[in-house]
Design a protein around this motif. Structure first.
Motif, PDB file in Angstrom:
ATOM      1  N   ARG A 132       0.832  -1.208   0.000  1.00  0.00           N
ATOM      2  CA  ARG A 132       0.000   0.000   0.000  1.00  0.00           C
ATOM      3  C   ARG A 132       0.862   1.252   0.000  1.00  0.00           C
ATOM      4  O   ARG A 132       0.553   2.236  -0.683  1.00  0.00           O
ATOM      5  CB  ARG A 132      -0.935  -0.010   1.203  1.00  0.00           C
ATOM      6  CG  ARG A 132      -2.072  -1.027   1.088  1.00  0.00           C
ATOM      7  CD  ARG A 132      -2.875  -1.113   2.353  1.00  0.00           C
ATOM      8  NE  ARG A 132      -3.857  -2.189   2.289  1.00  0.00           N
ATOM      9  CZ  ARG A 132      -4.358  -2.813   3.351  1.00  0.00           C
ATOM     10  NH1 ARG A 132      -3.958  -2.472   4.564  1.00  0.00           N
ATOM     11  NH2 ARG A 132      -5.251  -3.777   3.197  1.00  0.00           N
ATOM     12  N   ARG A 133       1.935   1.232   0.746  1.00  0.00           N
ATOM     13  CA  ARG A 133       2.822   2.401   0.766  1.00  0.00           C
ATOM     14  C   ARG A 133       3.542   2.565  -0.561  1.00  0.00           C
ATOM     15  O   ARG A 133       3.760   3.686  -1.033  1.00  0.00           O
ATOM     16  CB  ARG A 133       3.831   2.269   1.909  1.00  0.00           C
ATOM     17  CG  ARG A 133       3.201   2.412   3.285  1.00  0.00           C
ATOM     18  CD  ARG A 133       4.263   2.458   4.363  1.00  0.00           C
ATOM     19  NE  ARG A 133       3.685   2.663   5.683  1.00  0.00           N
ATOM     20  CZ  ARG A 133       4.399   2.871   6.779  1.00  0.00           C
ATOM     21  NH1 ARG A 133       5.728   2.881   6.707  1.00  0.00           N
ATOM     22  NH2 ARG A 133       3.803   3.050   7.937  1.00  0.00           N
ATOM     23  N   TYR A 135       2.323   1.745  -3.406  1.00  0.00           N
ATOM     24  CA  TYR A 135       1.298   2.297  -4.293  1.00  0.00           C
ATOM     25  C   TYR A 135       1.181   3.804  -4.098  1.00  0.00           C
ATOM     26  O   TYR A 135       1.188   4.568  -5.077  1.00  0.00           O
ATOM     27  CB  TYR A 135      -0.041   1.612  -4.019  1.00  0.00           C
ATOM     28  CG  TYR A 135      -1.219   2.280  -4.669  1.00  0.00           C
ATOM     29  CD1 TYR A 135      -1.451   2.145  -6.032  1.00  0.00           C
ATOM     30  CD2 TYR A 135      -2.103   3.064  -3.933  1.00  0.00           C
ATOM     31  CE1 TYR A 135      -2.525   2.768  -6.644  1.00  0.00           C
ATOM     32  CE2 TYR A 135      -3.180   3.681  -4.533  1.00  0.00           C
ATOM     33  CZ  TYR A 135      -3.386   3.535  -5.882  1.00  0.00           C
ATOM     34  OH  TYR A 135      -4.449   4.162  -6.481  1.00  0.00           O
ATOM     35  N   VAL A 136       1.105   4.252  -2.847  1.00  0.00           N
ATOM     36  CA  VAL A 136       0.981   5.687  -2.568  1.00  0.00           C
ATOM     37  C   VAL A 136       2.225   6.427  -3.049  1.00  0.00           C
ATOM     38  O   VAL A 136       2.131   7.529  -3.608  1.00  0.00           O
ATOM     39  CB  VAL A 136       0.739   5.920  -1.057  1.00  0.00           C
ATOM     40  CG1 VAL A 136       0.767   7.417  -0.742  1.00  0.00           C
ATOM     41  CG2 VAL A 136      -0.596   5.330  -0.632  1.00  0.00           C
ATOM     42  N   SER A 208      -3.002   8.842 -11.805  1.00  0.00           N
ATOM     43  CA  SER A 208      -2.383   9.962 -11.092  1.00  0.00           C
ATOM     44  C   SER A 208      -1.665  10.912 -12.041  1.00  0.00           C
ATOM     45  O   SER A 208      -1.644  12.130 -11.813  1.00  0.00           O
ATOM     46  CB  SER A 208      -1.412   9.446 -10.020  1.00  0.00           C
ATOM     47  OG  SER A 208      -0.491   8.524 -10.573  1.00  0.00           O
ATOM     48  N   ALA A 260      -6.510  12.120  -3.452  1.00  0.00           N
ATOM     49  CA  ALA A 260      -6.666  11.475  -2.142  1.00  0.00           C
ATOM     50  C   ALA A 260      -7.864  10.524  -2.153  1.00  0.00           C
ATOM     51  O   ALA A 260      -7.789   9.392  -1.656  1.00  0.00           O
ATOM     52  CB  ALA A 260      -6.832  12.530  -1.062  1.00  0.00           C
ATOM     53  N   ILE A 263      -7.039   7.463  -4.382  1.00  0.00           N
ATOM     54  CA  ILE A 263      -6.150   6.538  -3.663  1.00  0.00           C
ATOM     55  C   ILE A 263      -6.958   5.658  -2.715  1.00  0.00           C
ATOM     56  O   ILE A 263      -6.796   4.422  -2.682  1.00  0.00           O
ATOM     57  CB  ILE A 263      -5.066   7.325  -2.893  1.00  0.00           C
ATOM     58  CG1 ILE A 263      -4.032   7.892  -3.866  1.00  0.00           C
ATOM     59  CG2 ILE A 263      -4.372   6.429  -1.865  1.00  0.00           C
ATOM     60  CD1 ILE A 263      -3.029   8.827  -3.217  1.00  0.00           C
TER      61      ILE A 263
END
Length: 561
Positions: A132-133, A135-136, A208, A260, A263
């Motif tokens: 997940r991190r 991905y962010v 994005s 945001a 995501i």
């Protein structure tokens, strides 16, 4: 000698392999009644309608390459006395198009020195190694790239970085990065299909980059189409669409707020957020236990890049200087550098090409200084510049410049012949409706068309019509055209909708059905974010848009709408 077997003519087979050539001839014939009526009755608007209908069908079917279709006005408009050649050809190399070309060249300078890889690895290391991190982190870098360079170029830069991360995940057995044969069968020789988590990373980069492209005029072609058509139709507009105003209008809600929400939506649908007992949630939990291993691998890759080279440092400085030049040209709330050079109007392309010229002029390193006052023998090695013309020549999407120019040519032809006025008059049924209702209808229609067609093509067709609609409905043109401009980029269902979608779909071999599923929530969120932004924060940046301005009334009276 055996006689050759007689060849059978198969109409269906012929059409299957040669349908584009046939459509190239059939489409102009189908639309010919418009031209015949215009010639018979000397109605210039119907001549232009023939051009628009023919080009629209050729763009949609891609019977001709879309970039070649964009060149049709160069032949048609002078031949039928719509726009003279000298005026028409200027539209294919306007300030807006030159600005876009400069943005592409700066993007290539970043890629040429491999600075984008260093930025991406650095951000991913800071954020962490859990899926997940990761991905962010990838999304964050892609948004930043999309702000300052073409979203197509940004996506193309990020795809190899995502692939490298995915390969490390697979090599270290962090989680399955591809679907099994049972989940998604593939034929022998075909590449495997990415898993849901892998798809989220690839598609997240595309989304994005597109969302980041909303933040600046050079971020995506639709923004430049909007600015070019708006300035062309409303040259006396008091509310200037400058680089700075556009940024302030879009970044707070349409970039930061929207990304945001996207995501969170993708984390829930494809990465098991708030669903720890789901299959993907369990995979993520298992991968989190091995994240230290992946963080060590990424750290090693970053170390292998070594310290920043002189080449990278200079490109970083030029990139920062480009941002400063574009923002301070005419910020609006304090005098910009263009205000001090007021002998002639100074566009954004002027400042942007200062950076481009420096990139071609400055050397990658300065070791030659030690030979200036030294003794022979001297080094015979030539010193490269920060950017190579051969690299630019091979990698700039020159066709996209033709596509933008073709849109501006169509807009000019429509204005001169009165086509947009004719279409706008047909929209008088909307007179009296609340402004927000008109916005919701036009944004929905724009997003629908953009789902199945190139967003730049849709912007070229829709925005001139909305300019005239605003005059008919006595609404400020910005509150119809600007939301529609943003809406062109926010259709995430199909690969054809935006260039980043197409790039990622081809690069990662993602099936269209998966693209459609993951794009449902981001598209719906984008629709409501556009409406909210237009009627809240947009009114702060452009407070005059709450009423029909005097300059628009004058243009309406002169146009006899």
């Amino acid at each position: 000698m055996a006689e050759p077997e007689p060849r059978e003519f198969g109409l269906l087979r012929c059409c299957k392999y040669h349908w584009k050539g046939k459509l190239t001839a059939v489409i102009p014939i189908l639309t010919l009644p418009l031209l015949a009526y215009g010639l018979k009755n000397d109605r210039a608007e119907f001549k232009c309608l023939y051009l628009i209908a023919t080009m629209a069908l050729l763009w949609i079917t891609e019977a001709l390459p879309i970039y070649i279709t964009a060149l049709i006005p160069i032949v048609f408009c002078p031949m039928f006395s719509i726009v003279p050649s000298d005026e028409l050809c200027k539209l294919y190399f306007s300030d807006t198009i030159v600005m876009f070309m400069g943005g592409l060249m700066v993007a290539l300078a970043i890629e040429y020195c491999n600075l984008h890889t260093r930025i991406a690895l650095r951000v991913i290391r800071i954020i962490g190694g859990s899926p997940r991190r990761l991905y962010v982190g990838l999304v964050g870098v892609s948004v930043f790239m999309g702000l300052w360079i073409s979203n197509s170029a940004g996506t193309a830069m990020m795809c190899p970085i995502v692939k490298a991360v995915v390969n490390e995940l697979e090599a270290n057995n962090i989680f399955p990065v591809y679907m099994t044969q049972e989940e998604e069968p593939v034929e022998e020789g075909e590449p495997p299909h990415p898993s849901k988590i892998t798809m989220a990373m690839y598609i997240g980069v595309a989304y994005s980059a597109t969302i980041g492209g909303l933040g600046t005029l050079i971020g995506t072609g639709t923004n430049l189409v909007f600015k070019g058509i708006y300035d062309q139709r409303f040259p006396t507009s008091v509310e200037e669409v400058s680089f700075t105003n556009f940024m302030f209008y879009t970044i707070p809600l349409m970039v930061i707020g929207y990304i945001a929400l996207v995501i969170i939506a993708v984390l829930i649908s494809h990465m098991g957020l708030f669903r720890p007992k789901s299959k993907v949630g369990k995979l993520i939990a298992e991968a989190n236990q091995n994240r230290k291993l992946l963080e060590d691998v990424l750290r090693q890759h970053y170390i292998e890049l070594g310290p920043m080279s002189c080449h990278e440092i200079q490109v970083s400085i030029l990139f920062g200087l480009m941002i400063a030049i574009l923002i301070t040209r005419k910020p609006g709330f304090f005098p910009g550098w263009a205000d001090f050079l007021n002998a002639q109007p100074v566009g954004s392309s002027c400042g942007l090409f200062v950076i481009v010229l420096l990139a071609f002029a400055l050397p990658t390193q300065y070791v030659f200084f030690k030979y200036c006052c030294g003794n022979p023998p001297f080094s015979g090695q030539a010193i490269d510049a920060l950017l190579s013309w051969r690299y630019v020549h091979n990698n700039v999407s020159w066709g996209l410049l033709f596509l933008l120019g073709g849109g501006f040519a169509l807009a000019e032809a429509s204005k001169r012949t009165g086509v947009t006025i004719m279409v706008a008059r047909a929209m008088q049924v909307l007179v009296g409706m609340p402004h927000i209702s008109v916005q919701m209808i036009t944004v929905a229609m724009t997003m629908f068309f953009s789902t199945f067609n190139s967003n730049v093509v849709v912007a070229n067709i829709v925005i001139p019509i909305l300019c005239e609609m605003a005059l008919v409905l006595e609404m400020h043109p910005l509150i119809l055209t600007l939301p529609a401009c943003l809406a062109c980029s926010l259709c995430f269902f199909l690969p054809v909708s935006t260039p980043p979608n197409a790039i990622v779909c081809n690069y990662a071999h993602i099936k269209t059905k998966y693209f459609a599923c993951i794009g449902i929530m981001p598209t719906i969120i984008g629709y409501f974010m556009i409406i909210i932004n237009t009627n809240t924060w947009g009114m702060v940046i452009y407070p005059e848009t709450s009423s029909f301005p005097d300059w628009a009334k004058q243009i309406k009276n002169e146009s006899n709408i």
